[in-house]
Design a protein around this motif. Sequence first.
Motif, mmCIF file in Angstrom:
data_model
loop_
_atom_site.group_PDB
_atom_site.id
_atom_site.type_symbol
_atom_site.label_atom_id
_atom_site.label_comp_id
_atom_site.label_asym_id
_atom_site.label_seq_id
_atom_site.Cartn_x
_atom_site.Cartn_y
_atom_site.Cartn_z
ATOM 1 N N THR A 109 7.491 -7.616 -2.525
ATOM 2 C CA THR A 109 6.101 -7.911 -2.874
ATOM 3 C C THR A 109 5.282 -8.248 -1.636
ATOM 4 O O THR A 109 4.113 -7.835 -1.517
ATOM 5 N N SER B 46 -0.826 -4.425 -3.168
ATOM 6 C CA SER B 46 -0.755 -4.422 -4.630
ATOM 7 C C SER B 46 -0.858 -3.015 -5.221
ATOM 8 O O SER B 46 -0.291 -2.750 -6.280
ATOM 9 N N ASP B 47 -1.541 -2.085 -4.545
ATOM 10 C CA ASP B 47 -1.692 -0.747 -5.111
ATOM 11 C C ASP B 47 -0.460 0.140 -4.884
ATOM 12 O O ASP B 47 -0.444 1.288 -5.305
ATOM 13 N N ARG C 234 2.776 -1.606 -5.044
ATOM 14 C CA ARG C 234 3.871 -2.491 -5.413
ATOM 15 C C ARG C 234 4.666 -1.963 -6.597
ATOM 16 O O ARG C 234 5.889 -2.083 -6.644
ATOM 17 N N ASP D 63 0.512 1.626 -10.581
ATOM 18 C CA ASP D 63 -0.338 1.438 -9.412
ATOM 19 C C ASP D 63 -1.696 2.106 -9.597
ATOM 20 O O ASP D 63 -2.703 1.663 -9.038
ATOM 21 N N SER E 187 5.963 -6.074 -11.595
ATOM 22 C CA SER E 187 4.724 -6.212 -10.834
ATOM 23 C C SER E 187 3.841 -7.310 -11.403
ATOM 24 O O SER E 187 3.230 -8.092 -10.665
ATOM 25 N N GLY F 241 2.812 -10.643 -9.487
ATOM 26 C CA GLY F 241 1.389 -10.755 -9.211
ATOM 27 C C GLY F 241 0.720 -11.930 -9.896
ATOM 28 O O GLY F 241 -0.471 -12.164 -9.700
ATOM 29 N N GLU G 165 0.783 -16.299 -3.166
ATOM 30 C CA GLU G 165 1.696 -15.742 -2.175
ATOM 31 C C GLU G 165 2.741 -16.756 -1.732
ATOM 32 O O GLU G 165 3.877 -16.398 -1.425
ATOM 33 N N ARG H 48 -3.919 -5.236 -13.347
ATOM 34 C CA ARG H 48 -3.400 -4.975 -12.011
ATOM 35 C C ARG H 48 -2.833 -6.251 -11.437
ATOM 36 O O ARG H 48 -3.499 -7.277 -11.441
ATOM 37 N N PRO H 49 -1.602 -6.191 -10.911
ATOM 38 C CA PRO H 49 -1.025 -7.378 -10.308
ATOM 39 C C PRO H 49 -1.728 -7.711 -9.025
ATOM 40 O O PRO H 49 -2.315 -6.871 -8.357
ATOM 41 N N GLY H 50 -1.637 -8.979 -8.646
ATOM 42 C CA GLY H 50 -2.187 -9.359 -7.369
ATOM 43 C C GLY H 50 -3.687 -9.268 -7.318
ATOM 44 O O GLY H 50 -4.280 -8.673 -6.429
ATOM 45 N N ARG I 37 -3.548 -9.207 -2.836
ATOM 46 C CA ARG I 37 -2.275 -9.024 -2.155
ATOM 47 C C ARG I 37 -1.754 -7.618 -2.449
ATOM 48 O O ARG I 37 -1.944 -7.059 -3.487
#
Length: 476
Positions: free
Chosen positions: A124, A129-130, A132, A322, A376, A380, A384, A470-472, A476
Amino acid sequence: MGKAAGNRWAVLGTVAIMSFMSTLNGSTVNVAMPSIQRELGVAMDSVQLVSTAYLFVMCAVMPVVGALGDRLGKVRFFEAGVLVFTVGSLLCGLAQGLVPLIAARAVQAVGAGFALATNMGIVTEAFPSDERGRALGVVATAVSLGLMCGPTVGGFVVTTAGWHWVFPMSVPFGVVCLVLGRVTLPDDAPAPSGRPFDTPGAVLVAAAVLTLTSGLTFVTTHPSPATVALLALGAALLCAFVAHERRCADPLICLDSFRNPAFDVNLATMFASFLAVGMSEYIVPFYLQDARGLDAAAAGLAIMVMPVVSGILGPVAGALSDRVGCGRPTAVGLTVYAAGLGAVAFLGLATPLWLVVCVLGLASVGVGLFQAPNNSLVMGSVDEGQLGFASSIAALFRTLGMALGVTFGSALLYGGMGAAAGVPQTSFSAAHPEWFMAGFQLVFAVFAALVAAGAVLTWATVARDPAGERPGGDGR
């Protein structure tokens, strides 16, 4: 990111090797169990300690290592884990009795706990993030490959060389992973903070997880007042840990993470799905070999559809998430998985084998679509500075899910068989395969409902929340 900041795919490759090695070892050991029992001359419940001791120790160290990784650097714990796991594998191969073998497996478990508690955190941090989802999909594929190769490779090794050689198989992979790690993995040690380590919290959480895992595993196989007392002790230790963490100025684990509904939902659905995965991998071979009369080789080929399909779809689902977000792929994966498990519940003694394979493949499509975006979303959902914590908790939930899926699936299977027979049943009766099928269908119907409930929860929460797609979200 230190020495490997520009080569995130090399980081991913190193982590994937360890993921493959750990699952390959677990699946080959299961094949070797009958040979270990015969050669060592011990009872079945005694030889099971070779597996359960590994599980107990690994689960106990994971939460502590995740928190330590955030403080001291995840890479150093990952590398230490690979080293300890490799040494433990060699010791297992040299063991000449049950007690030395169990002790060596405990060493292996410490190494696996170190590595698996930090691997997703490392990935991670290495990937934006796009990308991950695709990266975590590769890790899921490595796990599937280990599960796919284990029974075949393990059976060949046990037959040709003996069970002792099943364990040293991991040593070459460990050496390669260590060498690559020194070249590819970043130096992620944070600057010294002077923060005191929460030793009481570490002791409490490790003891709580160890006792609860033991109690939940034994409650269906060895129900007794002692097992109930073990569960009560585990619950008390867990409550003591939570109370301590709330009072501690610098706690081991930030409990506020569990106030995030997305984090909780994604962990819950991860646990539910791995309950079903563990149950399926344990019970389907009995259906194919005992109820259907296939030999081990034919049954192995039929079962192979599950890890193959999941492994192929892992990176695909990750790349898709992603692009379109993680919430809906996660919900779709759970929905398909529930449908596949429900379809398995309708299999019978005369169902054509090609249809059995197709139904198992349908369930595996759901698993393959679910895992990468779900990972993910879990990773996310935290800051961090808590990636090690999230990685360790995810690994703990996966491991516990697989193990407890076997435990509770077996209990349901025997209960359904006993209800059909009119008397308690704990093994397959060749004269009455319909008893087994009654339990088999009950198990898959119940687990299909469990996964379906997780799908409904995901559709109602994560998949409906654009921010959770979306994660993060922090970039990140």
